[in-house]
Design an enzyme around this catalytic site. Structure first.
Site, short mmCIF file in Angstrom:
data_model
loop_
_atom_site.label_atom_id
_atom_site.label_comp_id
_atom_site.label_asym_id
_atom_site.label_seq_id
_atom_site.Cartn_x
_atom_site.Cartn_y
_atom_site.Cartn_z
N SER A 142 2.64 8.69 -5.31
CA SER A 142 2.88 7.39 -5.93
C SER A 142 3.81 7.51 -7.12
CB SER A 142 1.54 6.84 -6.39
OG SER A 142 1.71 5.80 -7.33
N TYR A 165 -5.38 8.92 -11.67
CA TYR A 165 -4.83 8.74 -10.32
C TYR A 165 -3.49 9.47 -10.19
CZ TYR A 165 -2.71 6.07 -6.43
OH TYR A 165 -2.08 5.69 -5.27
N LYS A 171 -2.66 12.75 -7.83
CA LYS A 171 -1.58 12.72 -6.84
C LYS A 171 -0.59 13.87 -7.09
CE LYS A 171 -2.40 9.06 -4.21
NZ LYS A 171 -2.72 9.28 -2.78
#
Lengths: 320, 320
Positions: B123, B149, B153
């Site tokens: 992302s 997050y 990732k």
């Protein structure tokens, strides 16, 4: 002041322990290592303030025993690890020691001593090959490690950054240059020769250069590295901003320049003890380490740099 | 062609499954998700080539059952994960799902189907705040995630890069822009509003804007994201060089521009269904996502880009 060092039987760990004990008569230092750690000779006078603990940090039980609610350390220095060639040769071992044990320690710390200060030794090996002549700083080149060692170091940096952002811990990741001249024996680091080609001849022994003499290295003396490790815990956390990582200062030198200084410091007889013996495996790793850094960030944070290559090598020669 | 998708009950997973099944009559697709996955309606005609498996991938036993020596997949699409707001709210869950389960799968894959192709959806959240006006490409800005997050990732990207370098797997990490307009319900992504403010009004429902209307977003339509995910497995691995990560193309838009297009496509009545309702938590996350990208690398690798914001929104409106 209560400080603990992991991997404390390594060369840098020993030097750091001695320096911390000498710095402050109130400081106590716990040295842990997978082999029973010894107190450095230089610190013998401070033995009453040092504690040596043999500990395999890949065991969660051992980590839980060392880090617990009954004693809060002021700073944890994470220096343990499988070095570059070792982690490349044994992938699982590198992951277990460099990544998993470190992560387990960080999780244990945030549970039993939340917010504690952690200094993690990362490495310039997080970078891969950089464009020729490119001068790296912390914000202009995305690290793309080309070794598993570099990958593992980088992953811990990111965990520690997130833990610091969340307030779990107060982390500082410091990327070390190649530390030379190290006393003692060769290590499993691909950079081991960078100390060996100076140390061995100055001790009257033969040594080999496994890379081309034009190879550029980013190096720092143990004296300055230890001074900077001590400083790393003293920097106010706010000074780091959102990124808890800093590239330590160093000097860019070629292998040839190191040999020239060896000759000027030790004479041509010592110099003659060094032979070229190319090692493709070592060269492949060393070529992935960039030698060009802009250390503005480190200097702004108050970290020191070496005077010169000659001062570095002369310092080692005089310590003998 | 045998393909498996994790997190296949999510919006992108469903679209991807349908597109893969439609692409090639020889392709079989296994859909796994922590909730019993369903086959998308659009793929009903291909039901005989699809298999839906309910699977909690945080269980090593479950992973071992799904990935085994008896069946080699051609490509594994790793789409499962706890989304940005979710991983920020529940740190442990995010680590377990986004990092640990993924790493366990990668280790299982290299054991039972070494060298297999893995497409991992990362992302733009790996980046933190970038300097104003700075245009990011893969090689000019070190990612410093400002969410857990993004951290998780990024760590998987680095594992996958090292596994690919070592030949354990053939990995491709693709950093998705904010995917909008998503059909279906709001998600735990902080970016959920970016679909909601178009989708809800076009479906006659109210919606709220939790950020400033001048907020810039880097977005891509589901159509193009799915097309690019399909392409990701077709790129020759050599084309990636030493870095198996690519930023997917997108469009930079402001929230205001999205609302203007909503009005021109759906009329002022639909537009009137959207209200401003500031949410500091969501805004804090969204502000860490940079909206400016140079997608030269993606285009060189053959990835596609959206025509325009209007085409994107009109496409969604026409699908209703």
């Amino acid at each position: 002041m209560s400080i603990i060092i992991t991997g404390a039987n390594g060369f840098v760990g020993q030097e750091l322990a001695a320096a911390l004990l000498a710095q402050n008569p109130e400081t106590t230092v716990t040295l842990t290592d997978v082999v029973a750690p010894t107190l450095p000779t230089a610190a013998a006078a401070h033995a009453s303030r040092a504690k040596c603990v043999q500990a395999d940090l890949t065991s969660s039980k051992v980590v839980d025993e060392i880090f617990n609610e009954t004693h809060r350390f002021d700073t944890i220095y994470l220096l343990h690890g499988i070095m570059s060639s070792g982690a490349e040769a044994n992938f699982e071992l590198g992951m277990r020691v460099n990544l998993d044990s470190t992560r387990y320690i960080l999780d244990r710390l945030r549970a039993v001593m939340p917010g504690v200060k952690v200094v993690f030794t990362s490495s310039l090996a997080v970078y891969g090959v950089s464009p020729p002549g490119f001068v790296i700083d912390e914000s202009n080149l995305p690290p793309v490690p080309l070794t598993s060692y570099g990958t593992q170091k980088l992953m811990v940096e990111f965990i520690l950054n997130d833990y610091s952002r969340r307030g779990f811990l107060d982390g500082r990741s410091v990327r070390l240059p190649t530390v030379t001249v190290r006393a003692g024996k060769p290590t499993q680091a691909a950079s081991s020769f960078a100390s060996g080609i100076i140390r061995e001849p100055l001790n009257g022994q033969k040594s080999e250069v496994p890379v081309s003499r034009s190879t550029e290295l980013w190096i720092c003396s143990p004296y300055t590295v230890v001074k900077n490790l001590m400083h790393a815990r003293e920097v106010p956390k706010e000074a780091f901003g959102e990124f808890r990582t800093v590239n330590f200062p160093g000097l860019k030198v070629t292998v040839q320049e190191m040999l020239d200084v060896l000759e000027s410091v030790g004479g041509s007889e010592r110099r003659a003890l060094v032979e070229d013996k190319y090692d493709a495996d070592i060269d492949a790793i060393v070529q992935t380490w960039p030698p060009n850094f802009n250390t503005t960030r480190a200097k702004k944070l108050g970290f020191s740099e070496d005077m010169s290559l000659e001062a570095n090598i002369r310092g080692y020669a005089e310590s003998l």
